[in-house]
Enzyme design. Structure first.
Site, mmCIF file in Angstrom:
data_model
loop_
_atom_site.group_PDB
_atom_site.id
_atom_site.type_symbol
_atom_site.label_atom_id
_atom_site.label_comp_id
_atom_site.label_asym_id
_atom_site.label_seq_id
_atom_site.Cartn_x
_atom_site.Cartn_y
_atom_site.Cartn_z
ATOM 1 N N GLY A 36 0.896 -1.334 0.001
ATOM 2 C CA GLY A 36 -0.068 -0.143 -0.141
ATOM 3 C C GLY A 36 0.784 1.163 0.225
ATOM 4 O O GLY A 36 2.143 1.155 0.539
ATOM 5 N N ASP A 56 1.022 -4.496 10.954
ATOM 6 C CA ASP A 56 1.188 -5.509 10.169
ATOM 7 C C ASP A 56 0.061 -6.648 10.843
ATOM 8 O O ASP A 56 0.244 -7.108 12.049
ATOM 9 C CB ASP A 56 2.644 -6.417 10.026
ATOM 10 C CG ASP A 56 2.490 -7.642 9.483
ATOM 11 O OD1 ASP A 56 1.394 -8.238 9.144
ATOM 12 O OD2 ASP A 56 3.582 -8.344 9.302
ATOM 13 N N TYR A 144 -0.734 -16.979 -3.469
ATOM 14 C CA TYR A 144 -1.843 -16.271 -3.367
ATOM 15 C C TYR A 144 -3.245 -16.932 -3.397
ATOM 16 O O TYR A 144 -3.974 -16.844 -2.561
ATOM 17 C CB TYR A 144 -1.975 -15.185 -4.536
ATOM 18 C CG TYR A 144 -2.871 -13.765 -4.530
ATOM 19 C CD1 TYR A 144 -3.109 -13.004 -3.499
ATOM 20 C CD2 TYR A 144 -3.888 -14.067 -5.630
ATOM 21 C CE1 TYR A 144 -4.143 -12.222 -3.810
ATOM 22 C CE2 TYR A 144 -4.885 -13.051 -5.678
ATOM 23 C CZ TYR A 144 -5.017 -12.084 -4.752
ATOM 24 O OH TYR A 144 -5.986 -11.307 -4.736
ATOM 25 N N THR A 174 -9.766 -5.617 -11.319
ATOM 26 C CA THR A 174 -10.278 -3.918 -11.132
ATOM 27 C C THR A 174 -9.353 -3.319 -11.384
ATOM 28 O O THR A 174 -8.272 -3.437 -11.105
ATOM 29 C CB THR A 174 -10.877 -3.998 -9.670
ATOM 30 O OG1 THR A 174 -11.882 -5.024 -9.431
ATOM 31 C CG2 THR A 174 -11.564 -2.591 -9.568
ATOM 32 N N ARG A 185 0.575 -5.081 -13.297
ATOM 33 C CA ARG A 185 -0.729 -5.811 -13.714
ATOM 34 C C ARG A 185 -1.004 -5.389 -15.257
ATOM 35 O O ARG A 185 -0.343 -4.366 -15.765
ATOM 36 C CB ARG A 185 -1.951 -5.321 -13.035
ATOM 37 C CG ARG A 185 -1.978 -5.749 -11.654
ATOM 38 C CD ARG A 185 -3.504 -5.820 -11.017
ATOM 39 N NE ARG A 185 -3.821 -6.153 -9.830
ATOM 40 C CZ ARG A 185 -3.726 -5.498 -8.783
ATOM 41 N NH1 ARG A 185 -3.447 -4.277 -8.827
ATOM 42 N NH2 ARG A 185 -4.173 -5.921 -7.528
HETATM 43 N N1 UDP Z 1 -0.385 -9.407 -18.795
HETATM 44 C C1 UDP Z 1 0.136 -9.179 -20.150
HETATM 45 N N2 UDP Z 1 1.243 -7.991 -20.110
HETATM 46 C C2 UDP Z 1 1.551 -7.187 -18.817
HETATM 47 C C3 UDP Z 1 0.806 -7.678 -17.732
HETATM 48 C C4 UDP Z 1 -0.014 -8.824 -17.826
HETATM 49 O O1 UDP Z 1 -0.142 -9.474 -21.352
HETATM 50 O O2 UDP Z 1 2.093 -6.451 -19.131
HETATM 51 C C5 UDP Z 1 -1.345 -10.305 -18.886
HETATM 52 C C6 UDP Z 1 -1.179 -11.510 -17.852
HETATM 53 O O3 UDP Z 1 -0.380 -12.614 -18.430
HETATM 54 C C7 UDP Z 1 -2.545 -12.027 -17.807
HETATM 55 C C8 UDP Z 1 -3.467 -10.717 -17.858
HETATM 56 O O4 UDP Z 1 -2.664 -9.844 -18.677
HETATM 57 O O5 UDP Z 1 -2.943 -13.067 -18.725
HETATM 58 C C9 UDP Z 1 -3.868 -10.128 -16.648
HETATM 59 O O6 UDP Z 1 -2.831 -10.320 -15.715
HETATM 60 P P1 UDP Z 1 -2.698 -9.338 -14.439
HETATM 61 O O7 UDP Z 1 -1.508 -9.293 -14.034
HETATM 62 O O8 UDP Z 1 -3.210 -7.990 -14.599
HETATM 63 O O9 UDP Z 1 -3.656 -10.008 -13.464
HETATM 64 P P2 UDP Z 1 -4.150 -11.525 -13.335
HETATM 65 O O10 UDP Z 1 -5.686 -11.592 -13.791
HETATM 66 O O11 UDP Z 1 -3.511 -12.663 -14.073
HETATM 67 O O12 UDP Z 1 -4.147 -11.782 -11.954
#
Ligand code: UDP
Length: 325
Positions: A36, A56, A144, A174, A185
């Site tokens: 965060g 924590d 996770y 989200t 992400r």
């Molecule tokens: N992804 C991608 N390029 C990036 C980051 C993520 O193609 O730079 C893909 C990742 O392999 C997954 C999807 O986008 O298939 C969503 O990934 P994210 O990390 O956002 O979250 P997840 O839904 O996998 O927890």
């Protein structure tokens, strides 16, 4: 009401604090700032109904009488939880237990932030709450996925054995302002790359799918669930499903960027498809999302522009399998 929010400095936690304050509650936010950011709460400085407690939650705590606990403390982006995997498992187990104990001690309501990752790489599509999932219990994402699945079991146990008034939300992807540009992400990375004019990194061939929910819709669904009597999990997400390539195209259009696409290896156990069945939330909560991806990206653009101006960079995937050949 006095409400405790764990993970208050996170993306969803901070938006939740805002929504609770706007609804007239007093909010005690707890965060150990491992993922965060204080910047997410900077606008609450001087708000007398808000207090931030740096702690924590894996360590036992008692921050006084509370009427409701929202348990949102956990790393949530794959890059983060793979970097601090043991901490992720502990906050989902010991941390969730301590948060549940706070609710039990004060007879407070409790809502736990669970995840679509409970469905793993789903074989059933779209995913309804009755699906038990398809999770690799020992793969890189297990820190996770299994933390969140254990949390769900623990929350249900506190409900069944100790009569704690619990709720479980399964949150699907989200996005929106305060999503860290560097959290790795897909929307953070691609928005950040597009605004820097760098190549957009697409993992695999980009045909894998996700369903993206704008943050205000997600928070609205979570608050409605917190007021409901439902104790079993409820999916809250936007059911419109996009391939990652289509998502990249939307980002190029919204940012007006001429960045190119670069394909990179797909991380291990990356789910092939993900789409929430939200009929339970529609029926029980009268909830459905209002903001489509295009509009949500436009609403997020200023935020990502500012984060890029501050020098935020995209973060590559942590665990890529060795490349063939
Ligand atoms: N992804 C991608 N390029 C990036 C980051 C993520 O193609 O730079 C893909 C990742 O392999 C997954 C999807 O986008 O298939 C969503 O990934 P994210 O990390 O956002 O979250 P997840 O839904 O996998 O927890």
């Amino acid at each position: 009401m006095r409400v405790l929010v764990t993970g208050a400095a996170g993306f969803l936690g901070s938006h939740l604090c805002d929504a609770l304050l706007a609804a007239g509650h007093r909010v005690a936010g707890v965060d150990n700032l491992s993922t965060g950011k204080l910047a997410n709460l900077a606008h609450l400085t001087g708000e007398s109904r808000f207090e931030l407690i740096e702690h924590d939650i894996c360590q036992p705590f008692d921050f006084g009488r509370v009427d409701f606990v929202f348990n949102f403390a956990s790393p949530a982006s794959p890059v983060d939880y793979m970097r601090i995997g043991v901490e992720t498992l502990l906050v989902g187990s010991a941390g969730t237990r301590n948060a549940l104990e706070a609710a039990r001690t004060y007879g407070a309501g409790f809502l736990h932030a669970s995840t679509s990752e409970c469905y793993g790489d789903p074989v059933e599509h779209p995913q309804s709450e009755s699906y038990w999932g398809h999770v690799n219990p020992v793969g890189p994402r297990s820190v996770y996925d299994e933390a969140k699945r254990f949390s769900e079991a623990l929350v249900m146990a506190y409900h069944r054995y100790y009569q704690v008034d619990t709720r479980l939300v399964r949150i699907f992807n989200t996005y929106g302002p305060r999503l860290q540009g560097s959290d790795g992400r897909v929307i953070s990375n691609l928005m950040t790359q597009a605004l820097h004019g760098e190549d957009l990194t697409i993992y695999g061939d980009g045909t894998q799918t996700r369903s993206f929910c704008y943050v205000s819709d997600e928070i609205d669904g979570i608050l409605r669930l917190s007021r409901s009597e439902e104790h079993l999990p409820v999916n809250i997400g936007n059911p419109v499903e996009w391939t990652i390539l289509e998502c990249a195209q939307q980002i190029l259009e919204v940012t007006g960027s001429s960045s190119k696409i670069r394909f990179e290896p797909l991380p291990q156990d990356d789910p092939v498809q993900r789409q929430p069945d939200i009929s339970k939330a529609q029926r029980l909560l009268g909830w459905e999302p209002k903001i489509d991806l295009r509009t949500g990206l436009q609403l997020s653009l200023d935020y990502f522009r500012r984060s890029v101006e501050r020098g935020e960079r995209a973060t590559p995937a942590l665990s890529s399998p060795p490349q063939a050949g």
